[in-house]
Design a protein around this motif. Structure first.
Motif, PDB file in Angstrom:
ATOM      1  N   SER A 177      10.459  11.111  21.767  1.00  0.00           N
ATOM      2  CA  SER A 177       8.898  12.144  21.435  1.00  0.00           C
ATOM      3  C   SER A 177       7.821  11.352  22.096  1.00  0.00           C
ATOM      4  N   SER A 178       6.980  12.455  22.847  1.00  0.00           N
ATOM      5  CA  SER A 178       5.644  12.346  23.787  1.00  0.00           C
ATOM      6  C   SER A 178       4.335  11.590  22.946  1.00  0.00           C
ATOM      7  N   ASP A 179       4.802  12.015  21.505  1.00  0.00           N
ATOM      8  CA  ASP A 179       3.967  11.358  20.738  1.00  0.00           C
ATOM      9  C   ASP A 179       2.784   9.935  21.141  1.00  0.00           C
ATOM     10  N   ARG A 180       0.957  10.196  21.176  1.00  0.00           N
ATOM     11  CA  ARG A 180       0.992   9.057  21.644  1.00  0.00           C
ATOM     12  C   ARG A 180       0.338   8.173  20.248  1.00  0.00           C
ATOM     13  N   GLU A 181      -0.044   9.676  19.794  1.00  0.00           N
ATOM     14  CA  GLU A 181      -0.178   8.846  18.057  1.00  0.00           C
ATOM     15  C   GLU A 181       0.463   9.100  16.786  1.00  0.00           C
ATOM     16  N   THR A 182       0.560   7.353  16.118  1.00  0.00           N
ATOM     17  CA  THR A 182       1.603   7.261  14.985  1.00  0.00           C
ATOM     18  C   THR A 182       0.743   7.062  13.845  1.00  0.00           C
ATOM     19  N   LEU A 183       1.675   6.963  12.341  1.00  0.00           N
ATOM     20  CA  LEU A 183       0.722   6.683  11.283  1.00  0.00           C
ATOM     21  C   LEU A 183       0.488   4.979  11.419  1.00  0.00           C
ATOM     22  N   VAL A 184       1.747   4.618  12.571  1.00  0.00           N
ATOM     23  CA  VAL A 184       1.259   2.523  12.212  1.00  0.00           C
ATOM     24  C   VAL A 184       0.385   2.173  13.737  1.00  0.00           C
ATOM     25  N   SER A 214       3.831  -2.211   3.813  1.00  0.00           N
ATOM     26  CA  SER A 214       4.197  -3.786   2.937  1.00  0.00           C
ATOM     27  C   SER A 214       2.957  -4.928   3.587  1.00  0.00           C
ATOM     28  N   PHE A 215       2.035  -6.343   3.187  1.00  0.00           N
ATOM     29  CA  PHE A 215       1.186  -6.920   4.004  1.00  0.00           C
ATOM     30  C   PHE A 215       1.962  -7.860   4.606  1.00  0.00           C
ATOM     31  N   SER A 216       2.961  -7.824   3.983  1.00  0.00           N
ATOM     32  CA  SER A 216       3.854  -8.940   4.304  1.00  0.00           C
ATOM     33  C   SER A 216       5.371  -8.936   5.057  1.00  0.00           C
ATOM     34  N   ASN A 221      -5.489  -5.769   8.266  1.00  0.00           N
ATOM     35  CA  ASN A 221      -4.518  -6.456   8.540  1.00  0.00           C
ATOM     36  C   ASN A 221      -3.190  -5.218   7.944  1.00  0.00           C
ATOM     37  N   PRO A 222      -3.145  -4.634   8.854  1.00  0.00           N
ATOM     38  CA  PRO A 222      -2.169  -3.285   8.375  1.00  0.00           C
ATOM     39  C   PRO A 222      -1.158  -3.380   7.874  1.00  0.00           C
ATOM     40  N   PRO A 223      -0.534  -2.394   6.514  1.00  0.00           N
ATOM     41  CA  PRO A 223       0.366  -2.253   6.013  1.00  0.00           C
ATOM     42  C   PRO A 223       1.105  -1.587   6.732  1.00  0.00           C
ATOM     43  N   LEU A 224       2.644  -2.430   7.034  1.00  0.00           N
ATOM     44  CA  LEU A 224       3.243  -2.113   7.973  1.00  0.00           C
ATOM     45  C   LEU A 224       4.590  -1.267   7.103  1.00  0.00           C
ATOM     46  N   ALA A 273       0.738  -1.539   0.321  1.00  0.00           N
ATOM     47  CA  ALA A 273       0.087  -0.111   0.051  1.00  0.00           C
ATOM     48  C   ALA A 273       0.965   0.796   0.082  1.00  0.00           C
ATOM     49  N   ILE A 274       0.488   1.789  -0.812  1.00  0.00           N
ATOM     50  CA  ILE A 274       1.659   3.294  -1.177  1.00  0.00           C
ATOM     51  C   ILE A 274       0.381   4.778  -0.201  1.00  0.00           C
ATOM     52  N   ILE A 275       1.318   4.597   1.525  1.00  0.00           N
ATOM     53  CA  ILE A 275       0.258   5.863   1.919  1.00  0.00           C
ATOM     54  C   ILE A 275       0.677   7.110   1.654  1.00  0.00           C
TER      55      ILE A 275
END
Length: 239
Positions: free
Chosen positions: A39-46, A74-76, A55-58, A23-25
């Motif tokens: 970083s103290s960020d709680r939100e990330t792209l992952v 990628s999905f795998s 089944n999230p792409p990483l 997947a191209i995000i």
């Protein structure tokens, strides 16, 4: 405001292209990819990908938090290894847009080695650039009567830490909004007069041969909101 993302937290991430392997995000500016000890960020792209996909792409590579644009995932693990190999071997063509202070030369190659911050070693680094647009506005800046800016197309041939930022700054044309390697006065000046915050660096396009299907892929990210504002203000149509 500085640090805010182009994509509100409740909105799904935009997927520019997808098949069963990759997947191209369209990564928003201001969003970390992974959690960091620094970083103290709680939100990330992952985390957002885990909410959006069963089944999230990483992510296969990195974009710094303030950078927006195309990000391959990628999905795998098998698909990730194949594409990662292309990144390491320089087989993936990455094109960025940057807005810099001043009129940068029409085109050139920056072939200046950079220090690796983790190991301390010096590594080769090469960046190609081409000036796309210029703007001169009747707004005094320091000792000058006007303010000058360039829109630059940048293609890094290597993937060193902050390579594009460091290379352009070394030429004397720092990227607008760069708080690490840029010019503090110019950053404040730009923000004050144009009401645009954030690093003006955008991953515009990624091109590679699909490692599994052998399809030639070229995926573009539309200009981020902060770029659209600058294009309108500077009358940079057709960029």
């Amino acid at each position: 405001m500085a640090g805010m993302t182009d994509n509100p937290i409740d909105n799904p991430l935009s997927i520019l292209w997808e098949d069963e392997h990759y997947a191209i995000i369209d990564k928003p500016a201001g969003l970390l990819i992974h959690r960091s000890l620094f970083s103290s960020d709680r939100e990330t792209l992952v985390k957002r990908l885990y909410r959006q996909f069963e089944n999230p792409p990483l992510p296969v590579h990195r974009l710094d938090r303030p950078v927006s644009g195309v990000l391959a995932a990628s999905f795998s693990s098998e698909a990730a290894a194949l594409l990662s190999s292309q990144f390491r071997n320089g087989q993936v063509k990455k094109t960025y847009w940057a807005v810099v202070r001043g009129y940068i030369p029409q085109e050139g190659v920056i072939d200046t080695s950079l220090k690796d911050y983790e190991s301390g070693s010096i590594k080769e680094a090469t960046t190609h650039y081409r000036r796309l647009k210029t703007a001169e506005l009747d707004i005094p800046s320091r000792k000058y009567d006007t303010s000058r800016y360039s829109l630059v197309e940048v293609q890094p041939q290597t993937g060193r830490f902050h390579q594009i930022r460091r290379h352009l700054a070394s030429l004397g044309y720092p990227i607008v909004g760069d708080t690490s390697h840029g010019d503090t006065f110019s950053n404040h000046h730009f923000s004050e007069h144009f009401q645009v915050e954030g690093l003006m660096l955008h991953a515009r396009c990624i091109e590679f041969v699909h490692p599994i299907t052998n399809e030639d892929l070229s995926i573009n990210s539309p200009a981020a909101l902060r770029f659209e504002k600058v294009f309108e203000r500077f009358q940079w149509s057709g960029a």
